[in-house]
Write a protein that holds these residues in place. Sequence first.
Motif, mmCIF file in Angstrom:
data_model
loop_
_atom_site.group_PDB
_atom_site.id
_atom_site.type_symbol
_atom_site.label_atom_id
_atom_site.label_comp_id
_atom_site.label_asym_id
_atom_site.label_seq_id
_atom_site.Cartn_x
_atom_site.Cartn_y
_atom_site.Cartn_z
ATOM 1 N N UNK A 52 0.510 -1.125 -0.214
ATOM 2 C CA UNK A 52 0.131 0.161 -0.085
ATOM 3 C C UNK A 52 1.118 0.845 -0.108
ATOM 4 N N UNK A 53 1.895 1.191 0.545
ATOM 5 C CA UNK A 53 3.022 2.503 1.127
ATOM 6 C C UNK A 53 4.123 2.672 0.106
ATOM 7 N N UNK A 54 4.062 1.170 0.277
ATOM 8 C CA UNK A 54 5.300 0.978 -0.823
ATOM 9 C C UNK A 54 6.813 1.040 0.006
ATOM 10 N N UNK A 55 6.661 1.217 0.835
ATOM 11 C CA UNK A 55 7.964 1.171 1.587
ATOM 12 C C UNK A 55 8.291 2.201 2.710
ATOM 13 N N UNK A 56 7.255 3.167 2.676
ATOM 14 C CA UNK A 56 7.358 5.324 3.228
ATOM 15 C C UNK A 56 6.796 5.355 3.941
#
Length: 72
Positions: A52-56
Amino acid sequence: MSIKKQIVELEPSGRIHNEAFVSAPMTCRYCNGRGGFPIDTVEGPSMEECPDCKGTGEVIAVVTVEWKPNKR
C-alpha cells in the motif's frame, strides 16, 4: 473505507480545467507506518515492502476533479 471527512466546495473559476487536491500524509494503516512486514529468509531476517505505501510508511489521498460540459 475512508474515515476522514472533509468538504470541498466545487465551483469553476474562469475556464474549466482538471485539478487535484492532495491530503496531508497519513500513517499507512496496513503496515502501521513500518513500511513493510518482517519475514524470515535463508539469508536471515528481512522486510517485505508494504504493497500500500511502497515502503514509505505513509499514504496520501489524491482527489481529481474533471470538469466536463453538461450534455443534456
